[in-house]
Enzyme design. Sequence first.
Site, short mmCIF file in Angstrom:
data_model
loop_
_atom_site.label_atom_id
_atom_site.label_comp_id
_atom_site.label_asym_id
_atom_site.label_seq_id
_atom_site.Cartn_x
_atom_site.Cartn_y
_atom_site.Cartn_z
N ASP A 13 0.81 -1.22 0.00
CA ASP A 13 0.00 0.00 0.00
C ASP A 13 0.84 1.27 0.00
OD1 ASP A 13 -2.24 -1.66 0.10
OD2 ASP A 13 -2.20 -1.69 2.30
N GLU A 14 2.00 1.21 -0.62
CA GLU A 14 2.89 2.37 -0.66
C GLU A 14 2.46 3.39 -1.70
OE1 GLU A 14 3.87 -0.77 -1.17
OE2 GLU A 14 5.35 -1.36 0.34
N ALA A 39 -3.89 -7.96 -3.76
CA ALA A 39 -3.41 -6.60 -4.03
C ALA A 39 -4.58 -5.66 -4.26
CB ALA A 39 -2.51 -6.61 -5.26
N HIS A 41 -4.66 -1.83 -5.83
CA HIS A 41 -3.88 -0.70 -6.34
C HIS A 41 -4.83 0.40 -6.80
CE1 HIS A 41 -0.27 -3.58 -7.20
NE2 HIS A 41 -0.62 -3.53 -5.94
N GLN A 224 2.11 -6.15 -3.12
CA GLN A 224 2.56 -6.24 -1.72
C GLN A 224 3.86 -5.44 -1.53
OE1 GLN A 224 1.52 -9.66 -3.16
NE2 GLN A 224 -0.43 -8.73 -2.69
N THR A 299 -7.58 -1.27 0.83
CA THR A 299 -8.30 -1.23 -0.44
C THR A 299 -9.08 -2.52 -0.65
OG1 THR A 299 -6.34 -0.08 -1.23
CG2 THR A 299 -7.93 -0.69 -2.90
N LEU A 332 3.92 12.33 0.90
CA LEU A 332 4.66 13.33 1.68
C LEU A 332 3.67 14.32 2.30
CD1 LEU A 332 7.59 14.32 2.32
CD2 LEU A 332 7.31 15.92 0.43
P1 GDP Z 1 -0.71 0.22 -3.55
O1 GDP Z 1 -1.29 -1.04 -3.03
O2 GDP Z 1 0.76 0.32 -3.29
O3 GDP Z 1 -1.03 0.49 -4.99
O4 GDP Z 1 -1.36 1.41 -2.69
P2 GDP Z 1 -2.95 1.56 -2.35
O5 GDP Z 1 -3.64 2.03 -3.56
O6 GDP Z 1 -3.46 0.36 -1.67
O7 GDP Z 1 -2.87 2.68 -1.23
C1 GDP Z 1 -2.30 3.93 -1.46
C2 GDP Z 1 -3.37 5.01 -1.22
O8 GDP Z 1 -2.74 6.27 -1.15
C3 GDP Z 1 -4.37 5.11 -2.35
O9 GDP Z 1 -5.61 5.48 -1.82
C4 GDP Z 1 -3.80 6.22 -3.23
O10 GDP Z 1 -4.80 6.89 -3.98
C5 GDP Z 1 -3.21 7.12 -2.19
N1 GDP Z 1 -2.02 7.89 -2.62
C6 GDP Z 1 -1.03 7.52 -3.46
N2 GDP Z 1 -0.08 8.46 -3.52
C7 GDP Z 1 -0.48 9.46 -2.69
C8 GDP Z 1 0.10 10.71 -2.28
O11 GDP Z 1 1.19 11.09 -2.68
N3 GDP Z 1 -0.62 11.45 -1.38
C9 GDP Z 1 -1.82 11.06 -0.87
N4 GDP Z 1 -2.43 11.83 -0.01
N5 GDP Z 1 -2.38 9.88 -1.23
C10 GDP Z 1 -1.72 9.09 -2.11
P1 IMO Z 2 -0.82 -4.26 -2.23
O1 IMO Z 2 -0.35 -4.81 -3.55
C1 IMO Z 2 -0.94 -4.65 2.10
C2 IMO Z 2 -1.08 -8.71 3.74
C3 IMO Z 2 -2.35 -9.13 4.46
C4 IMO Z 2 -1.75 -10.09 5.47
C5 IMO Z 2 -0.63 -10.76 4.71
C6 IMO Z 2 -1.00 -12.12 4.11
O2 IMO Z 2 -2.11 -3.54 -2.29
O3 IMO Z 2 0.27 -3.48 -1.58
P2 IMO Z 2 -2.50 -12.87 2.05
O4 IMO Z 2 -3.95 -12.66 1.77
O5 IMO Z 2 -1.59 -12.32 1.00
O6 IMO Z 2 -2.17 -14.29 2.38
O7 IMO Z 2 -2.23 -12.04 3.40
O8 IMO Z 2 -0.29 -9.88 3.66
N1 IMO Z 2 -1.26 -8.20 2.36
C7 IMO Z 2 -1.17 -6.92 2.02
N2 IMO Z 2 -0.99 -5.81 2.76
N3 IMO Z 2 -1.01 -4.53 0.77
C8 IMO Z 2 -1.17 -5.62 -0.01
O9 IMO Z 2 -1.13 -5.56 -1.35
C9 IMO Z 2 -1.31 -6.88 0.61
N4 IMO Z 2 -1.49 -8.14 0.17
C10 IMO Z 2 -1.46 -8.94 1.23
O10 IMO Z 2 -2.99 -8.04 5.06
O11 IMO Z 2 -1.16 -9.36 6.53
MG MG Z 3 -2.84 -1.68 -1.83
#
Ligand code: GDP
Ligand code: IMO
Ligand code: MG
Length: 430
Positions: A13-14, A39, A41, A224, A299, A332
């Site tokens: 979730d970066e 995942a 995204h 992840q 998400t 940031l």
């Molecule tokens: P991923 O799994 O790495 O693709 O990340 P996620 O989508 O699960 O979670 C990142 C969240 O942060 C999402 O809701 C994005 O829309 C949001 N996001 C991404 N970049 C930024 C940023 O620079 N600032 C803010 N405020 N939100 C962001």
């Molecule tokens: P994205 O791509 C954050 C975590 C789960 C759990 C562990 C194992 O969005 O960054 P699983 O269902 O994979 O066997 O669960 O991994 N996890 C994630 N946490 N972002 C993800 O994906 C994740 N995918 C799995 O919460 O702790």
């Molecule tokens: Mg995510």
Amino acid sequence: MSSVAVIGSQWGDEGKGKIVDWLSSRADVVVRFQGGHNAGHTLVIDGKEYKLNLLPSGIVRKNKLSIIGNGVVVSPTALLKEIKAVKEKGVEVSPENLLLSESANLILSVHIALDEAMEIARGGNPIGTTKRGIGPCYEDKIARRGVRVCDLRHPDVLREKLESMMRHHNILLKAYGLDAVSPDKVYDELMALAPDLLSYAGVAWLKLDEAKTEGKKILFEGAQGTMLDIDHGTYPFVTSSNTVAASASSGTGMGVNAVKYVLGITKAYTTRVGTGPFPTELNDETGEFLGQKGKEFGTVTGRKRRCGWFDAVLVRQAVKLSGMQGIALTKLDVLDGLDEIKICVGYELDGKRLDYYPPSQVDQARVKPVYEAVEGWKESTYGARTWAALPAQAIKYVRYIEELIEAPVSMLSTSPERDDTILVRDPFLD
Ligand code: GDP
Ligand code: IMO
Ligand code: MG
């Protein structure tokens, strides 16, 4: 050939989705290589939000080929549902722009039942999985009893494989107090979806090799994060695949030299969903502030994400484990308004200083973070698109992170919107 791998450097979730979406304007092919629909995204384009689980984040752009590689575990139901959902949002998805590796293993309903049952069996010490059958499907793959996309072309072989697989799983299901599942039922479920699924299926590594020969730009989309890697993460509180950059090769069938630039996606603080150690976790109002401001809710499962300070030791480890040449620093803006920001620069364990995260789960839970505090900033960085728009203290924070993690910031993200991004060095040109 120019190619970039996008890898999460913390616990997922970066902001990988946003960065992949941004970079995909420069790419020809976007390929997922591990994980599954665990995942989530997120992409935000002109205020419109897309949440993708299995589809590569390049799918929203026209004239890009999206590939789901052999290393991904694919739920046929989830994939077809997601295709339908994005099509309803006006995105074109067809066999022309989506290719599913025939070698990918399939997630079946029994894997989801087992994922849930195993979590319950872990009692007070669950992993906190997404309950999407990821772990049990990878288990079957490694145990050589899995069902793959290509098996759908051979109904007799599929039936035999399911009979053998269910002989094994029904013993387990019974032990967990669950009803046995008939292989015929699973067979019927799969055969009903087979024509649709097979319309996207093909030999992905060949297509990728062709793209490479033609000099096309390939973007590898990791899911992840490094600390969820099955080998290098906080085992056993991890996912069931390798999330490090090396997986981009085995999960697609491209040679290890196919990736020219590894970009680590890194949040300006730290979050984690699910259980497991988290040295810089903040169970206080600052943690609450980060969670609220950063909208830190999963998400996939909607769970509240745990929040904490930036852990430079952990990210430096991720940089080394994947050979990250640079990072994209995201969110940031979430730190705007804090008087003081802390950064973890080392750990303490039994009175000794550590500059790495130890492998044992016992030690991982015991390390105490050593912090350095830096001055925060009051100005808003939200939506900033140039360095000049950033307050001096924010730049100082970024520079200090670069020094601590031993990698430069190649990109900086200041909001969820696609274009609120500062490019420092184009990863495709490096
Ligand atoms: P991923 O799994 O790495 O693709 O990340 P996620 O989508 O699960 O979670 C990142 C969240 O942060 C999402 O809701 C994005 O829309 C949001 N996001 C991404 N970049 C930024 C940023 O620079 N600032 C803010 N405020 N939100 C962001
Ligand atoms: P994205 O791509 C954050 C975590 C789960 C759990 C562990 C194992 O969005 O960054 P699983 O269902 O994979 O066997 O669960 O991994 N996890 C994630 N946490 N972002 C993800 O994906 C994740 N995918 C799995 O919460 O702790
Ligand atoms: Mg995510």
